[in-house]
Design a protein around this motif. Structure first.
Motif, PDB file in Angstrom:
ATOM      1  N   TYR A 247       0.836  -1.202   0.000  1.00  0.00           N
ATOM      2  CA  TYR A 247       0.000   0.000   0.000  1.00  0.00           C
ATOM      3  C   TYR A 247       0.873   1.254   0.000  1.00  0.00           C
ATOM      4  O   TYR A 247       2.046   1.215   0.377  1.00  0.00           O
ATOM      5  CB  TYR A 247      -0.897   0.015   1.236  1.00  0.00           C
ATOM      6  CG  TYR A 247      -2.042  -0.970   1.189  1.00  0.00           C
ATOM      7  CD1 TYR A 247      -3.332  -0.554   0.879  1.00  0.00           C
ATOM      8  CD2 TYR A 247      -1.836  -2.320   1.474  1.00  0.00           C
ATOM      9  CE1 TYR A 247      -4.390  -1.452   0.852  1.00  0.00           C
ATOM     10  CE2 TYR A 247      -2.890  -3.230   1.441  1.00  0.00           C
ATOM     11  CZ  TYR A 247      -4.164  -2.784   1.139  1.00  0.00           C
ATOM     12  OH  TYR A 247      -5.200  -3.681   1.110  1.00  0.00           O
ATOM     13  N   ASP A 248       0.251   2.355  -0.402  1.00  0.00           N
ATOM     14  CA  ASP A 248       0.984   3.625  -0.443  1.00  0.00           C
ATOM     15  C   ASP A 248       0.193   4.777   0.192  1.00  0.00           C
ATOM     16  O   ASP A 248       0.470   5.932  -0.074  1.00  0.00           O
ATOM     17  CB  ASP A 248       1.353   3.982  -1.888  1.00  0.00           C
ATOM     18  CG  ASP A 248       2.364   5.131  -1.960  1.00  0.00           C
ATOM     19  OD1 ASP A 248       3.250   5.187  -1.084  1.00  0.00           O
ATOM     20  OD2 ASP A 248       2.255   5.984  -2.854  1.00  0.00           O
ATOM     21  N   PHE A 249      -0.777   4.488   1.018  1.00  0.00           N
ATOM     22  CA  PHE A 249      -1.482   5.582   1.679  1.00  0.00           C
ATOM     23  C   PHE A 249      -0.572   6.213   2.737  1.00  0.00           C
ATOM     24  O   PHE A 249       0.202   5.514   3.389  1.00  0.00           O
ATOM     25  CB  PHE A 249      -2.799   5.114   2.304  1.00  0.00           C
ATOM     26  CG  PHE A 249      -2.667   4.066   3.387  1.00  0.00           C
ATOM     27  CD1 PHE A 249      -2.495   4.435   4.717  1.00  0.00           C
ATOM     28  CD2 PHE A 249      -2.724   2.714   3.073  1.00  0.00           C
ATOM     29  CE1 PHE A 249      -2.390   3.473   5.721  1.00  0.00           C
ATOM     30  CE2 PHE A 249      -2.612   1.742   4.068  1.00  0.00           C
ATOM     31  CZ  PHE A 249      -2.443   2.134   5.398  1.00  0.00           C
ATOM     32  N   PRO A 250      -0.608   7.542   2.894  1.00  0.00           N
ATOM     33  CA  PRO A 250       0.259   8.200   3.863  1.00  0.00           C
ATOM     34  C   PRO A 250      -0.211   7.935   5.291  1.00  0.00           C
ATOM     35  O   PRO A 250      -1.378   7.625   5.536  1.00  0.00           O
ATOM     36  CB  PRO A 250       0.128   9.682   3.522  1.00  0.00           C
ATOM     37  CG  PRO A 250      -1.254   9.784   2.950  1.00  0.00           C
ATOM     38  CD  PRO A 250      -1.458   8.501   2.171  1.00  0.00           C
ATOM     39  N   ILE A 251       0.695   8.060   6.239  1.00  0.00           N
ATOM     40  CA  ILE A 251       0.374   7.861   7.643  1.00  0.00           C
ATOM     41  C   ILE A 251      -0.014   9.213   8.255  1.00  0.00           C
ATOM     42  O   ILE A 251       0.772  10.163   8.241  1.00  0.00           O
ATOM     43  CB  ILE A 251       1.572   7.266   8.402  1.00  0.00           C
ATOM     44  CG1 ILE A 251       1.950   5.905   7.805  1.00  0.00           C
ATOM     45  CG2 ILE A 251       1.250   7.118   9.890  1.00  0.00           C
ATOM     46  CD1 ILE A 251       3.259   5.343   8.322  1.00  0.00           C
ATOM     47  N   GLY A 252      -1.217   9.283   8.760  1.00  0.00           N
ATOM     48  CA  GLY A 252      -1.688  10.471   9.464  1.00  0.00           C
ATOM     49  C   GLY A 252      -1.963  10.125  10.913  1.00  0.00           C
ATOM     50  O   GLY A 252      -1.789   8.981  11.335  1.00  0.00           O
ATOM     51  N   ARG A 253      -2.404  11.096  11.669  1.00  0.00           N
ATOM     52  CA  ARG A 253      -2.672  10.813  13.081  1.00  0.00           C
ATOM     53  C   ARG A 253      -4.010  10.096  13.225  1.00  0.00           C
ATOM     54  O   ARG A 253      -4.893  10.185  12.380  1.00  0.00           O
ATOM     55  CB  ARG A 253      -2.694  12.111  13.899  1.00  0.00           C
ATOM     56  CG  ARG A 253      -3.853  13.043  13.608  1.00  0.00           C
ATOM     57  CD  ARG A 253      -3.900  14.165  14.636  1.00  0.00           C
ATOM     58  NE  ARG A 253      -4.955  15.115  14.348  1.00  0.00           N
ATOM     59  CZ  ARG A 253      -6.230  14.931  14.621  1.00  0.00           C
ATOM     60  NH1 ARG A 253      -6.614  13.791  15.172  1.00  0.00           N
ATOM     61  NH2 ARG A 253      -7.129  15.859  14.341  1.00  0.00           N
TER      62      ARG A 253
END
Length: 255
Positions: A247-253
């Protein structure tokens, strides 16, 4: 004087603004993924790639927040490991969990940029960073991107873990004695995290008996829940059968 009606309007405006901002700061995860803190908030997190305390010396692409994201099954098994460790006054500490594909690409580009600082060499004192991929210390296709691999260590909850990383300090390299290398607030495993060196191999012989026991303790605790260790990195574990596509979704809070 502000009327009650005006106060209500102000509150409505604030709520509306927060509603616009939160999608930027927070993150909706794909199905099957979860924030580890939602599964077990007692597990300590020190997500290195979201800051400057790592081998690249800066936040890595895709790490918008210092959050451990994993496949839910992985998180539940980590919780089971943590519950057993808690009885021994120990805790897991997470260094890295899900890793976006863009982060791996960032690492590849960094390894080929033709420069190498003294701070970077602390993590690979025996060879050039251009050799990290060839020697198997960083993968061009990482299991972390599937959400089924994690990097972690053990923390002795009865010890003094107050020493913090100081980016202005000139630390010894990752193979040096614990007193002179960068502090990690964890037990002494014989090397620092992300130490690309033979001494970082799980079964390395050039470490003390006490360090060998800590490594064996970590491997055994993780194996109880089905995790397999990567032989070149005492900190890296994966859960066989849990991996899927990268996967390539960004890491957010977390919300």
């Amino acid at each position: 004087m502000t009327s009650e009606r005006d106060l209500v309007k102000i509150v409505v405006i604030i709520v509306a603004v927060l509603g616009l901002v939160s999608p930027v700061l927070a993150l909706d995860l794909p199905g099957g993924f979860a924030f580890l803190r939602d599964i077990d908030p007692t597990i300590i997190q020190d997500i290195r790639y979201a800051g400057a305390n790592n081998f690249m010396g800066r936040p890595i692409a895709g790490y918008g927040a210092a959050e451990c994201v994993v496949k839910r099954e992985v998180g539940l098994r980590l919780k089971a490991v943590q519950q057993e460790l808690a009885r021994q006054k120990l805790s897991l500490k997470m260094f890295d969990c899900y890793r976006p594909v863009r982060a791996v690409a960032d690492m590849v580009a960094w390894s080929k940029n033709g420069t190498e600082t003294a701070a970077e060499r602390r993590y690979n004192p025996a060879f050039s960073k251009a050799d990290l991929f060839r020697l198997g210390y960083i993968a061009t296709h990482s299991g972390h991107s599937t959400g089924a691999a994690v990097d972690l260590t053990l923390v002795d909850l009865t010890a003094d873990n107050s020493l913090k990383f100081d980016p202005a300090k000139d630390y010894a390299d990752c193979t040096a004695p614990v007193a002179v290398r960068a502090p990690e607030g964890s037990v002494d495993m014989g090397t620092g995290y992300d130490c690309s060196d033979a001494k970082g191999h799980t079964a390395a012989s050039a470490i003390t008996p006490a360090q060998k026991r800590w490594r064996a303790r970590l491997v055994a605790a993780m194996a109880e829940q089905g995790f397999a260790n990567y032989s070149k990195e005492w900190w890296h574990f994966s859960l066989p059968g849990a991996a899927g596509p990268a996967y390539d979704f960004p890491i957010g809070r977390a919300r």
